[in-house]
Design a protein around this motif. Sequence first.
Motif, mmCIF file in Angstrom:
data_model
loop_
_atom_site.group_PDB
_atom_site.id
_atom_site.type_symbol
_atom_site.label_atom_id
_atom_site.label_comp_id
_atom_site.label_asym_id
_atom_site.label_seq_id
_atom_site.Cartn_x
_atom_site.Cartn_y
_atom_site.Cartn_z
ATOM 1 N N GLN A 28 0.387 -1.207 0.317
ATOM 2 C CA GLN A 28 -0.254 0.120 0.031
ATOM 3 C C GLN A 28 0.985 1.172 0.451
ATOM 4 O OE1 GLN A 28 -3.599 0.310 -0.097
ATOM 5 N NE2 GLN A 28 -3.117 2.004 -0.964
ATOM 6 N N ARG B 57 -6.339 1.536 4.427
ATOM 7 C CA ARG B 57 -6.399 2.566 4.132
ATOM 8 C C ARG B 57 -7.403 3.662 5.534
ATOM 9 N NH1 ARG B 57 -12.105 2.406 3.973
ATOM 10 N NH2 ARG B 57 -13.452 0.476 2.672
ATOM 11 N N CYS C 226 -8.318 -2.656 6.652
ATOM 12 C CA CYS C 226 -7.063 -3.658 5.822
ATOM 13 C C CYS C 226 -7.897 -4.900 4.728
ATOM 14 C CB CYS C 226 -5.942 -3.857 6.361
ATOM 15 S SG CYS C 226 -6.434 -5.448 7.909
ATOM 16 N N GLY D 162 -3.230 -4.601 -5.598
ATOM 17 C CA GLY D 162 -3.640 -3.861 -4.946
ATOM 18 C C GLY D 162 -4.237 -2.448 -5.631
ATOM 19 N N CYS E 279 -6.188 -8.000 -0.977
ATOM 20 C CA CYS E 279 -6.344 -7.292 -2.086
ATOM 21 C C CYS E 279 -5.184 -6.566 -1.378
ATOM 22 C CB CYS E 279 -7.014 -6.439 -2.268
ATOM 23 S SG CYS E 279 -8.601 -7.882 -2.814
ATOM 24 N N ASN E 280 -4.354 -6.733 -1.245
ATOM 25 C CA ASN E 280 -2.732 -5.696 -0.154
ATOM 26 C C ASN E 280 -3.832 -4.192 -0.067
ATOM 27 O OD1 ASN E 280 -1.232 -7.858 -0.604
ATOM 28 N ND2 ASN E 280 -2.429 -8.243 -2.478
ATOM 29 N N ILE E 281 -4.142 -4.359 0.660
ATOM 30 C CA ILE E 281 -4.998 -2.455 0.749
ATOM 31 C C ILE E 281 -4.987 -2.117 2.102
ATOM 32 C CG2 ILE E 281 -7.057 -0.970 0.671
ATOM 33 C CD1 ILE E 281 -7.751 -2.530 -2.078
ATOM 34 N N ASN F 68 -7.801 -3.817 -6.320
ATOM 35 C CA ASN F 68 -9.071 -4.024 -6.012
ATOM 36 C C ASN F 68 -9.089 -5.524 -6.145
ATOM 37 O OD1 ASN F 68 -10.207 -4.316 -3.442
ATOM 38 N ND2 ASN F 68 -11.777 -3.192 -4.215
ATOM 39 N N ASN G 277 2.578 1.473 -3.829
ATOM 40 C CA ASN G 277 0.817 1.731 -4.230
ATOM 41 C C ASN G 277 0.891 3.723 -4.036
ATOM 42 O OD1 ASN G 277 0.679 -0.205 -6.112
ATOM 43 N ND2 ASN G 277 -0.795 -0.822 -4.356
#
Length: 279
Positions: A49, A275, A267, A84, A271-273, A87, A52
């Motif tokens: 993240q 925020r 998290c 990521g 999806c390696n997210i 998504n 990105n």
Amino acid sequence: LDIINNGGGIRGLRTYISSIDYRLGGLCSGRMVLFAGRPGSGKTAFIIQLINNMCLDKKKSKLPTVVYSMEMSGEELINRLVSGLLNYPYEKISKGDIPVELHDNFQKAVNYIGNSNLEIVDNLNDIRSISADLRLRKEKQGVKIAILDYLQLIRAPEIRKAGSREEEVGHVGRITKALAKELKIPIVALAQLNREVEKRATKKPQLADLRESGSLEMDADSVTFIFRPKYAGMDKDENGGDISDNLAYLITAKNRHGATGEDEIWCDISCNIFREPSQ
């Protein structure tokens, strides 16, 4: 001057994760920034993240970035970055399970990463080689941030022959901090935690949980733990409510230049997210 120019108390490079930018003042030059957690806690997903946000987001930043990956191949990291960006679950990408309607977007994402300011180095695993490579990239490519994934996999053969594993890891940490100061860039390093955290009633990690820590917590300018309660086996919160799989905390246990504390973050590890919860 940097503080005035950046505004909002952000002295260093913005991560665009507000809790990190607030507590650390961004990723500042000359600092060794440590993110730690147990295996599977989401350390690599969190770093994906950051990359990105800081290197690949057209609207935010396209900083020259180098990642030294001791654990995964460059191809695996690229697939995680694509996960990521799109998504879409990394597990499905790694198996080639990509629906037809995503084929074009997948290829565009891969091409975009290939044409970016991101460099992935997956064939170096000793601190001398990494230091020499990073010095060259700083001189030739103007690298603004370096990421080490992860610290305990980096070797220092000259120390290992005569000393313990703890001494070797401590030496790697000292060299990493010195290199950040020399090159005037932030170096972000991932670190593993030992199993002691799993044996305690409270599962929140502490500085003493750093695996083979030696002097890691002393050399690092900041230490932030990635903690997911559900992953740690916690099903209910203190009020008896269900704990979500998406709930995580960034626990800043050491901060040489600011406040410590913990911040909630949302998290999706698949999806390696990561925020902010409000986004």
